[in-house]
Design an enzyme around this catalytic site. Structure first.
Site, PDB file in Angstrom:
ATOM      1  N   GLN A 105      11.470  46.339  65.356  1.00 30.58           N
ATOM      2  CA  GLN A 105      11.254  47.282  66.451  1.00 30.58           C
ATOM      3  C   GLN A 105      10.620  46.561  67.627  1.00 30.58           C
ATOM      4  OE1 GLN A 105       9.516  51.165  64.754  1.00 30.58           O
ATOM      5  NE2 GLN A 105       9.144  49.663  63.165  1.00 30.58           N
ATOM      6  N   ASN A 106      10.280  45.291  67.409  1.00 33.46           N
ATOM      7  CA  ASN A 106       9.544  44.560  68.443  1.00 33.46           C
ATOM      8  C   ASN A 106      10.473  44.034  69.528  1.00 33.46           C
ATOM      9  OD1 ASN A 106       7.397  45.140  66.893  1.00 33.46           O
ATOM     10  ND2 ASN A 106       7.168  43.106  66.006  1.00 33.46           N
ATOM     11  N   ASP A 108       9.406  41.534  71.552  1.00 36.67           N
ATOM     12  CA  ASP A 108       8.732  40.326  72.029  1.00 36.67           C
ATOM     13  C   ASP A 108       9.441  39.014  71.698  1.00 36.67           C
ATOM     14  OD1 ASP A 108       8.172  39.916  69.262  1.00 36.67           O
ATOM     15  OD2 ASP A 108       6.297  41.023  69.442  1.00 36.67           O
ATOM     16  N   HIS A 123      15.143  47.878  69.526  1.00 40.16           N
ATOM     17  CA  HIS A 123      14.714  48.321  70.857  1.00 40.16           C
ATOM     18  C   HIS A 123      14.931  47.280  71.949  1.00 40.16           C
ATOM     19  CE1 HIS A 123      11.908  51.137  68.388  1.00 40.16           C
ATOM     20  NE2 HIS A 123      13.108  51.661  68.567  1.00 40.16           N
ATOM     21  N   CYS A 131      20.910  45.202  84.480  1.00 41.14           N
ATOM     22  CA  CYS A 131      21.181  46.010  85.674  1.00 41.14           C
ATOM     23  C   CYS A 131      21.536  47.435  85.252  1.00 41.14           C
ATOM     24  CB  CYS A 131      22.327  45.389  86.467  1.00 41.14           C
ATOM     25  SG  CYS A 131      22.855  46.459  87.828  1.00 41.14           S
ATOM     26  N   CYS A 134      25.510  47.940  86.768  1.00 40.84           N
ATOM     27  CA  CYS A 134      26.700  47.256  86.227  1.00 40.84           C
ATOM     28  C   CYS A 134      26.478  46.726  84.812  1.00 40.84           C
ATOM     29  CB  CYS A 134      27.147  46.129  87.152  1.00 40.84           C
ATOM     30  SG  CYS A 134      26.063  44.686  87.138  1.00 40.84           S
ATOM     31  N   CYS A 158      25.427  43.488  92.132  1.00 43.22           N
ATOM     32  CA  CYS A 158      25.771  44.798  92.693  1.00 43.22           C
ATOM     33  C   CYS A 158      24.595  45.489  93.391  1.00 43.22           C
ATOM     34  CB  CYS A 158      26.330  45.708  91.596  1.00 43.22           C
ATOM     35  SG  CYS A 158      25.066  46.388  90.519  1.00 43.22           S
ATOM     36  N   GLY A 195       3.866  45.860  59.122  1.00 41.57           N
ATOM     37  CA  GLY A 195       3.241  46.264  60.385  1.00 41.57           C
ATOM     38  C   GLY A 195       3.960  47.338  61.171  1.00 41.57           C
TER      39      GLY A 195
END
Ligand SMILES: NC(=O)c1ccc[n+]([C@@H]2O[C@H](COP(=O)([O-])OP(=O)(O)OC[C@H]3O[C@@H](n4cnc5c(N)ncnc54)[C@H](O)[C@@H]3O)[C@@H](O)[C@H]2O)c1
Ligand SMILES: [Zn+2]
Length: 260
Positions: A105-106, A108, A123, A131, A134, A158, A195
């Site tokens: 889920q990190n 980083d 995620h 962007c 586009c 764009c 964690g």
């Protein structure tokens, strides 16, 4: 032997008996690298800011400059963070041939920095910018440089607004990512959660899915989770205090087995 040592032994045995392990990681994986999680009492980010104000797609589009200030502040810790003992132990587990892959889920990229392979990022990540118009992906440095000059970061192709390539509140998870996660969990015999509070859906379904498909579940998390009762083994400790020891024990036992 005290209870924690018993649990470490049992955890190592469980890993030794398994060959297709998947690990699900949450923000607690990275706190020992200096990145705050969301829900730890006292230090979690959500005690300091309103998530919907700073990490929702609607508020970003409405007030990009205000949101960027917050992002640059939290981003600094992430950009300079290094993998910790827990990340490195996972790479070792993969080298031992036991770890199929990581569902994280990190955002980083610390599992990438630790050179673990086969990572599904539910995620997205904040090392890239995307962007909004586009869909083109750029290195995050482009966006950071523009933001530091006080500009709303814009696409070189764009002129659309750029955002970090991480999922914000109000955005759906990508279906290709969910399919990759489903695929990984289908063929796993042990799911280890490291964690995560297991309260953010749909990710929090994965331990339940794995158990219902016949996999065993093991959890290391400081606080308890709703899935603790389903797990073969639960350790309420810091990952760095126990997981590297567990993996060293696994390595030792595998080496001894090879010798005999
Ligand atoms: N590092 C990151 O990339 C980062 C940081 C903050 C939030 N997030 C995002 O936050 C969402 C929150 O869900 P979550 O479950 O990942 O995080 P969470 O904050 O809800 O839960 C983290 C859990 O980890 C535990 N924990 C903290 N440090 C630990 C340690 N050293 N060892 C063991 N346990 C520890 C806490 O007790 C807590 O239960 C995710 O969707 C993720 O995208 C990511
Ligand atoms: Zn564009």
């Amino acid at each position: 032997m005290n209870r924690l040592e018993d649990k470490i032994q049992k955890f190592a045995e469980l890993i030794l008996k398994s060959s297709k392990i998947v690990v699900l990681t949450g923000a607690g994986m990275s706190t020992e690298s200096g990145i705050a999680d969301f829900r730890s009492p006292g230090t979690g980010l959500w005690e300091k800011v309103d998530p919907y104000e700073f990490s929702s797609i609607n508020s970003y589009i409405a007030h990009p400059a205000k949101n960027l200030e917050f992002m640059l502040e939290t981003g600094r810790a992430i950009f300079s963070a290094r993998p910790n003992k827990g990340h490195k132990a996972l790479t070792k587990l993969q080298k031992l041939g036991k770890l199929k892959g990581i569902l994280t889920q990190n955002i980083d990229r610390l599992h990438h920095k630790a050179k673990t392979k086969n990572i599904v990022e539910f995620h997205g990540n904040v090392m890239e910018a995307k962007c909004l118009q586009c869909g083109k992906i750029f290195p995050i440095t482009l966006m950071v440089n523009q933001a530091l000059q006080g500009r709303v970061p814009s696409c070189e192709s764009c002129n659309g607004i750029l955002k970090p390539n991480a999922i914000f509140f109000g955005e759906p998870l990508e279906s290709s990512v969910l399919a990759a996660a489903d695929n990984m969990i289908k063929d796993c015999d042990l799911l280890i959660v490291l964690g995560s509070s297991l309260v953010v859906y749909p990710v929090a379904w994965y331990p339940q899915k794995a158990v219902s498909l016949g996999a065993k579940l093991a959890i290391i998390n400081i606080q308890d989770t709703d899935m603790d009762s389903e797990a073969e083994i639960v350790i309420h400790e810091k990952i760095g205090n126990v997981f590297p020891n567990i993996i060293s024990l696994v390595e030792e036992k595998m080496e001894n087995k090879e010798k005999n």
